[in-house]
Design an enzyme around this catalytic site. Structure first.
Site: not given
Lengths: 140, 140, 140, 140, 140, 140
Positions: F14, F33, F39, F41, F79-80, F128
């Site tokens: 994100h 950010c 980037h 998490h 996810d992913h 996060e």
């Protein structure tokens, strides 16, 4: 050949301080770790024993006995203590993890045969914080 | 001979994508990791230095200086970055942990002598998730 | 209404010791925690802020600014320090987690409005060890 | 040469019990672990594969396929099972971690070539609790 | 008003099994948790006490005494035991975490006043695995 | 009244970016950010359900069914994935944890009655990083 490990912990105070240096030199080299009034950590100690299992019990070493040995020979001397003042085997040594782990090795190497005929001391890992740790395998 | 380790972390985006393949082939091989719009991780990086302690300081390597070195030479280039786009030393390489750890090794091997005369780079462990990690010890 | 939390840490020495008691009474009540030469811990501190998000930034509080505030106002005064000797706001207080967390609350409650118009201090959790922790929500 | 690791877990019941001994002897040797009605653990299993990366995919081994292999060949046989009763490859063996890890090694060593031409089984770590674990590297 | 928490652990076997149902119904409802030969877990138990500190000691409750109380009254009855068979206060109850935590509450609520005049039982958290947990605050 | 929690995880990319601002304003407010190339998490998601146990099964909610619901309704969509691009319910929203957790609440609040007649959604915690998390209890 199996490797068996047990984790114990202790809480202690220490400072990094070389008495042959001035206070300024100590602060220059060791930074906040040289604070004269000490600081402290929750240390985690992992002891690894290596060997073949006893055919009767399946144990390289009985982990309950290993835990008791580490507690009586090492943890009891370090827990809720000041590593610079209260610990006989750290006398006249810089109270660093590097020096501490070598002394712990010496103690356990001598005592381990009393609880296992099948295992030898393989390695020790000592966590000072979750992000800093030192390991020793008895190598000279 | 002691082994001293320091853990650092960074958050980055990446995708596993071989540009010489079709998109279909990438998805077939890499599955959701090939998502064209990226995904990401909180990476944990553990760097281990091996050596004999400096007799004056008791340090194989000063962990504060090791932490600063890892941050300035590695973390700053990776944290809050896209491993496929933003990182010069990953250019034209598949953005996998396997490739990333080898590049991190090359950087730290060159830079480590600037902060220690007593320790050598021994190993690196890179966690992509708490359940997946890769290690490299400089072996060819 | 959202609750945003940030974890920081510090390493400190302390002892539990009531100067109005004899040494024997202190050891009877506090046990090894009363060791006159101190012991120490890696403390973890979690600060929770509660509020509605700023419609422009989506932030109840900017976690980077919250982290910097906790570090400058709290961690810097506690990290690598002796809680009984080095910390002005713990002077003349028993150096327990119960007293420490209330003092940390007082500091952060005053300082938090400088970094957020949308959030209020909700709670603090202070870990002395991974198995012992105390929480405070400003309740009288 | 890289080392790739994957962590899986399973929950199982077991007891340490040598049927050739009396109940008294079992309790003397194994203590509460010999409780006839069993006890149990959340086991964590870390499997490490060693090798050179496939030049096309960058993988020593595809971690998704490694995870599926461990789950189908090992975890499915152990999870929510009784190690003394339900597991064919533990029949007539003391249900210790030492014996279990060797049997897991034998299974994975045979099956691993089906998912990688580049990696070999390097090591297994089996956690019985967060404080007790055993490792095996296939050494005789 | 402060909240003080202590974490303990125990290892136990259990199964989810309603004796009034057929085996098929049990497996349909409880899945692998109904395995007739049991499975097991490393349980973590966090007990939280709420109150005002004793002005003399600074303690809401002495954590050493709280730990000893939890161990003698709860852990000793559960550790290395089978929750369906060996535990008197779980007799004729489904051996679920939901039932177990309510029974633990009843025990500790009665015993806590013996070690503190300042704290009351506030909450209990029981982890069956690192990903599954239940909490109880005495609410009817 | 019991509180039952289940932890799941997902890995996503994100960036924090307000399209109504200039790039400079975004970097000023969101710092690294706001990196335009994203980037990411490893997110951990804990969902807590509150209620009285079903007298037949002892369940407030069947944790296996809760896990499957969270995975099918939430994790599969995140996810992913890239939270700014790939997720329909985050369209036109700042891809912050604060916004994400409210959307996850809306989904689960609607879907939960399909798997339990005894429990209601109580709270969600979204990590996060291991040091930054947000909680939501449906409060307006």
């Amino acid at each position: 050949m199996l490797y068996i490990s047990r984790k114990e912990h202790f809480n202690a105070a220490h400072k990094l301080y070389n008495p042959q240096w001035t206070r300024e030199k100590n602060i220059e080299v060791f930074g906040p770790c040289a604070n004269e009034h000490w600081h402290g950590h929750n240390f985690d100690l992992i002891v690894t024993v290596k060997g073949f299992p006893d055919p009767e019990t399946g144990f390289v070493v009985d982990l309950k006995r290993l835990s008791l040995l580490i507690r009586s020979e090492v943890i009891e001397k370090l827990d809720h203590k000041n590593l610079n003042i209260d610990v006989d085997f750290m006398r006249d040594k810089l109270a660093s993890c590097e020096n501490l782990i070598v002394e712990i090795w010496k103690i356990l190497e001598v005592k381990l045969p009393s609880i296992t005929a099948f295992g030898k001391l393989h390695g020790i890992r000592l966590y000072e914080t979750p992000r800093n740790y030192v390991e020793y395998f008895g190598e000279q």
